[in-house]
Motif scaffolding. Structure first.
Motif, PDB file in Angstrom:
ATOM      1  N   GLU A 186       0.702   3.898   4.157  1.00 40.65           N
ATOM      2  CA  GLU A 186       1.552   5.091   4.057  1.00 40.65           C
ATOM      3  C   GLU A 186       0.730   6.372   4.169  1.00 40.65           C
ATOM      4  N   ALA A 187      -0.495   6.369   3.621  1.00 41.37           N
ATOM      5  CA  ALA A 187      -1.347   7.558   3.701  1.00 41.37           C
ATOM      6  C   ALA A 187      -1.830   7.792   5.128  1.00 41.37           C
ATOM      7  N   VAL A 188      -2.153   6.709   5.834  1.00 40.81           N
ATOM      8  CA  VAL A 188      -2.605   6.840   7.227  1.00 40.81           C
ATOM      9  C   VAL A 188      -1.485   7.393   8.099  1.00 40.81           C
ATOM     10  N   VAL A 189      -0.272   6.872   7.905  1.00 39.98           N
ATOM     11  CA  VAL A 189       0.873   7.370   8.677  1.00 39.98           C
ATOM     12  C   VAL A 189       1.099   8.849   8.394  1.00 39.98           C
ATOM     13  N   ALA A 190       1.090   9.221   7.120  1.00 37.22           N
ATOM     14  CA  ALA A 190       1.306  10.624   6.751  1.00 37.22           C
ATOM     15  C   ALA A 190       0.223  11.523   7.344  1.00 37.22           C
ATOM     16  N   GLN A 191      -1.017  11.075   7.301  1.00 35.25           N
ATOM     17  CA  GLN A 191      -2.114  11.875   7.842  1.00 35.25           C
ATOM     18  C   GLN A 191      -1.953  12.089   9.345  1.00 35.25           C
ATOM     19  N   MET A 192      -1.601  11.032  10.070  1.00 39.63           N
ATOM     20  CA  MET A 192      -1.424  11.156  11.516  1.00 39.63           C
ATOM     21  C   MET A 192      -0.258  12.086  11.854  1.00 39.63           C
ATOM     22  N   LEU A 193       0.810  12.014  11.057  1.00 44.39           N
ATOM     23  CA  LEU A 193       1.946  12.908  11.276  1.00 44.39           C
ATOM     24  C   LEU A 193       1.554  14.368  11.060  1.00 44.39           C
ATOM     25  N   LEU A 194       0.827  14.616   9.991  1.00 42.59           N
ATOM     26  CA  LEU A 194       0.407  15.989   9.704  1.00 42.59           C
ATOM     27  C   LEU A 194      -0.496  16.533  10.807  1.00 42.59           C
TER      28      LEU A 194
END
Length: 214
Positions: A186-194
């Motif tokens: 979930e953190a990797v997905v959020a980071q890529m989105l940001l």
């Protein structure tokens, strides 16, 4: 002094009980539809199967929903409200637009991990129902605009930005349903989105790894 007793309408209590019973029956039907969508997809729902799953008669189903499209609309609104309430509660008190978006995305993914039936229904209904997309977009738009005003986001088109976040999030949920998962997913997905929304790499990493509100 004589006591004055408030007059009550003898029909009010039965009406209240009747309303509550109807609300419970409708919710039972919506919950059964969510399970069917999760298992078979949106196009596979039949009203007679919905009645069987909910433990009611076919006639009862038609008292609430005349068509499969009406069922889909009701499920879309239910899922959208569930999503909105969860994210709103988790984002309460957070005043940074990027942090709010990251919390929302991570909450969706975490809930998908905890409740695969809910996750499968969300992914399938999201593709077919405009109501769920509209409610999610309404909340997301405010967070994106906030981040843009704060200078944290740098994107050119709001509609494309909303589609980007929604598509990436449902894609991440689909990944979990397909068995692709890892502890920091979930953190990797959020980071890529940001990063895709124009947040600087260092800030995107920091925000994506912040502890989620309890």
């Amino acid at each position: 002094m004589a006591k004055h007793h408030r007059k009550t309408n003898p029909e009010s209590e039965p009406l209240t009980r009747g309303f509550k019973k109807k609300a419970r029956t409708r919710q039972t039907l919506v919950d059964a539809a969510i399970r069917i969508y999760a298992e078979k997809g949106v196009g596979a729902l039949l009203l007679n199967e919905l009645a069987e799953r909910a433990g009611v008669s076919n006639g009862t189903v038609y008292n609430y929903f005349k068509t499969r499209e009406e069922v889909l609309q009701a499920v879309g609104i239910e899922l959208a409200n569930q999503l909105s309430h969860r994210v709103s509660a988790a984002s309460e008190g957070i005043e940074n637009g990027a942090e709010r978006v990251a919390v929302g995305v991570r909450m969706f993914i975490r809930q998908a991990r905890l409740d695969p039936v809910w996750a499968a229904a969300v992914v399938r209904v999201f593709q077919h129902d405009r109501d769920i997309r509209s409610i999610v977009a309404q909340n997301l738009r405010g967070d994106l605009q906030l981040g843009l005003r704060q200078g944290v986001f740098r994107y050119q088109d709001e509609m494309i930005a909303m589609g980007f976040v929604a598509s990436a999030t449902t894609g991440a949920i689909t990944g979990i349903l397909d068995g692709f998962d890892q502890p920091d997913y979930e953190a990797v997905v959020a980071q890529m989105l940001l990063l895709g929304l124009g947040v600087t790499p260092a800030k995107a990493r920091r925000i994506a790894q912040m502890p989620l509100p309890e």
